[in-house]
Write an enzyme that holds these catalytic residues in place. Structure first.
Site, PDB file in Angstrom:
ATOM      1  CE  LYS A  28      -2.194  -1.009   3.837  1.00  7.17           C
ATOM      2  NZ  LYS A  28      -1.637  -2.326   4.214  1.00  7.17           N
ATOM      3  NE  ARG A 142       7.795  -3.468   5.777  1.00 10.06           N
ATOM      4  CZ  ARG A 142       6.508  -3.177   5.655  1.00 10.06           C
ATOM      5  NH1 ARG A 142       5.926  -3.191   4.464  1.00 10.06           N
ATOM      6  NH2 ARG A 142       5.794  -2.862   6.707  1.00 10.06           N
ATOM      7  NE  ARG A 176       6.662  -0.299   9.997  1.00 11.43           N
ATOM      8  CZ  ARG A 176       5.536  -0.487   9.335  1.00 11.43           C
ATOM      9  NH1 ARG A 176       5.395  -0.005   8.115  1.00 11.43           N
ATOM     10  NH2 ARG A 176       4.539  -1.142   9.873  1.00 11.43           N
ATOM     11  NE  ARG A 187       2.641  -4.997  11.100  1.00  8.29           N
ATOM     12  CZ  ARG A 187       3.779  -4.828  10.409  1.00  8.29           C
ATOM     13  NH1 ARG A 187       4.897  -5.339  10.868  1.00  8.29           N
ATOM     14  NH2 ARG A 187       3.765  -4.144   9.301  1.00  8.29           N
TER      15      ARG A 187
HETATM   16  P1  ADP Z   1       1.370  -2.059   7.867  1.00 10.10           P
HETATM   17  O1  ADP Z   1       0.248  -1.757   6.931  1.00 10.10           O
HETATM   18  O2  ADP Z   1       2.591  -2.562   7.182  1.00 10.10           O
HETATM   19  O3  ADP Z   1       0.973  -2.887   9.046  1.00 10.10           O
HETATM   20  P2  ADP Z   1       1.309   0.672   8.944  1.00 10.10           P
HETATM   21  O4  ADP Z   1       2.466   1.576   8.885  1.00 10.10           O
HETATM   22  O5  ADP Z   1       0.113   1.010   8.152  1.00 10.10           O
HETATM   23  O6  ADP Z   1       1.907  -0.737   8.537  1.00 10.10           O
HETATM   24  O7  ADP Z   1       0.843   0.484  10.464  1.00 10.10           O
HETATM   25  C1  ADP Z   1       1.720   0.141  11.498  1.00 10.10           C
HETATM   26  C2  ADP Z   1       0.959   0.011  12.808  1.00 10.10           C
HETATM   27  O8  ADP Z   1       0.352   1.275  13.153  1.00 10.10           O
HETATM   28  C3  ADP Z   1      -0.201  -0.987  12.811  1.00 10.10           C
HETATM   29  O9  ADP Z   1       0.222  -2.304  13.050  1.00 10.10           O
HETATM   30  C4  ADP Z   1      -1.086  -0.415  13.933  1.00 10.10           C
HETATM   31  O10 ADP Z   1      -0.588  -0.758  15.200  1.00 10.10           O
HETATM   32  C5  ADP Z   1      -0.936   1.076  13.762  1.00 10.10           C
HETATM   33  N1  ADP Z   1      -1.980   1.661  12.871  1.00 10.10           N
HETATM   34  C6  ADP Z   1      -1.792   2.253  11.666  1.00 10.10           C
HETATM   35  N2  ADP Z   1      -2.945   2.675  11.139  1.00 10.10           N
HETATM   36  C7  ADP Z   1      -3.921   2.327  12.029  1.00 10.10           C
HETATM   37  C8  ADP Z   1      -5.330   2.475  12.056  1.00 10.10           C
HETATM   38  N3  ADP Z   1      -6.012   3.059  11.048  1.00 10.10           N
HETATM   39  N4  ADP Z   1      -6.003   2.006  13.142  1.00 10.10           N
HETATM   40  C9  ADP Z   1      -5.355   1.425  14.163  1.00 10.10           C
HETATM   41  N5  ADP Z   1      -4.028   1.246  14.197  1.00 10.10           N
HETATM   42  C10 ADP Z   1      -3.302   1.691  13.142  1.00 10.10           C
END
Ligand code: ADP
Ligand code: ZN
Length: 233
Positions: A28, A142, A176, A187
Site C-alpha cells: 500500500k 524489508r 521498523r 498484524r
Molecule cells: P502495515 O500496513 O505494514 O501494518 P502501517 O504503517 O500502516 O503498517 O501500520 C503500522 C501500525 O500502526 C499498525 O500495526 C497499527 O498498530 C498502527 N496503525 C496504523 N494505522 C492504524 C489504524 N487506522 N487504526 C489502528 N491502528 C493503526
C-alpha cells in the site's frame, strides 16, 4: 457563468479521496507513494503519522507505542483524531490517498461522516489482493535508508554495495520495530479480524475495486494508475 458562481463552484468542488485496503506488506505504501508522484495526490498513512507521534513523544504516541510494537491496532479514538487533524491541513485539497486508514468499521463510519461534512465522497476503495504466506517474508526482510527512505529487502532488493544506499549513498539503514516475524503474525490476524470486513463495507457502497498485487511493482503501479485515473475523472 458569472464570477460569483465560478468561485463558489471551485471552492466546493470535491477533491478525490482514495482508500487503499490490503494486509500489511501488500504494498500500500509503495503504491501510494507512486500515485502521489504521478497524480499529485497526497499520501496519508496513519502508520507514518503514528510513528511520528511516537518519535515526538506526544500523548497519542505514548499510548500507541506498545500496541504498535505488539502488532495490534491503536484505538479508534486516537487514530480518528490524528486523521481528522491531518485532513484539516490545506495540502489535502489536492486529493488524498488513504494508506492504512480506515482499519475498522468504526473508523470507516467516522470517515464517511467527516467527508459528508466537507461535501466530499470516496472515489474508490482499492483492495490489493495478495497471499498471506508471502507477506511474512516480504515484511520480515524489508528495511529502508535512514537518509532518503529508499526501500530495500534482504532477499528481493539489496543495494549494489552492501549497506550503502543506491540512491543517496547513505550508510545508515533502519528497520521498523514491528517488522519482525513474530509481530507480523499478530498484524495479519488483526487485519483479517478487523480490517478485511471493510472490503464488503465498500463493496456494498459500490466503491470497491480489486487489483492483483502479487506481481511486479511497476506492473501493479500501471494497473493502479489506470484504475485511479478512471475513478477520479
Ligand atoms: P502495515 O500496513 O505494514 O501494518 P502501517 O504503517 O500502516 O503498517 O501500520 C503500522 C501500525 O500502526 C499498525 O500495526 C497499527 O498498530 C498502527 N496503525 C496504523 N494505522 C492504524 C489504524 N487506522 N487504526 C489502528 N491502528 C493503526
Ligand atoms: Zn538513501
Amino acid at each position: 457563468m458569472d464570477t460569483d458562481t465560478m468561485t463558489t463552484a471551485k471552492a466546493s468542488a470535491p477533491s478525490p479521496v482514495l482508500i487503499l485496503l490490503g494486509p500489511p506488506g501488500a504494498g500500500k505504501g509503495t503504491q501510494a507513494r507512486m500515485l502521489e508522484e504521478k497524480l499529485g495526490l497526497v499520501q496519508l498513512s496513519t502508520g507514518d503519522l503514528l510513528r511520528e507521534a511516537v518519535a515526538a513523544g506526544t500523548d497519542a504516541g505514548k499510548a500507541a507505542k506498545a500496541v504498535m510494537e505488539a502488532g495490534g491496532l491503536v484505538s479508534d479514538e486516537i487514530v480518528i483524531n490524528i486523521l481528522r487533524d491531518r485532513l484539516a491541513q490545506p495540502d489535502t485539497a489536492k486529493g488524498v490517498i488513504l494508506d492504512g486508514f480506515p482499519r475498522t468499521t468504526v473508523q470507516a463510519e467516522a470517515l464517511d461522516r467527516l467527508l459528508e461534512e466537507q461535501g466530499q465522497k470516496i472515489n474508490a476503495a482499492i483492495s490489493l489482493e495478495v497471499d498471506d504466506t508471502e507477506m511474512v517474508t516480504r515484511i520480515a526482510g524489508r528495511y529502508t535508508c535512514a537518509a532518503c527512505g529508499e526501500g530495500y529487502h534482504d532477499l528481493y532488493k539489496q543495494p549494489v554495495t552492501d549497506g550503502t544506499c543506491d540512491k543517496c549513498g547513505g550508510t545508515e539503514m533502519k528497520r521498523r520495530a514491528d517488522d519482525n516475524a513474530e509481530t507480523v503474525g499478530s498484524r495479519l490476524k488483526a487485519y483479517h479480524a478487523q480490517t478485511a470486513p471493510l472490503i464488503a463495507y465498500y463493496g456494498g457502497k459500490g466503491a470497491l475495486q480489486k487489483i492483483d498485487a502479487m506481481g511486479d511493482i511497476d506492473q501493479i503501479a500501471a494497473g493502479m494508475h489506470a484504475m485511479v485515473a478512471r475513478a477520479i475523472a
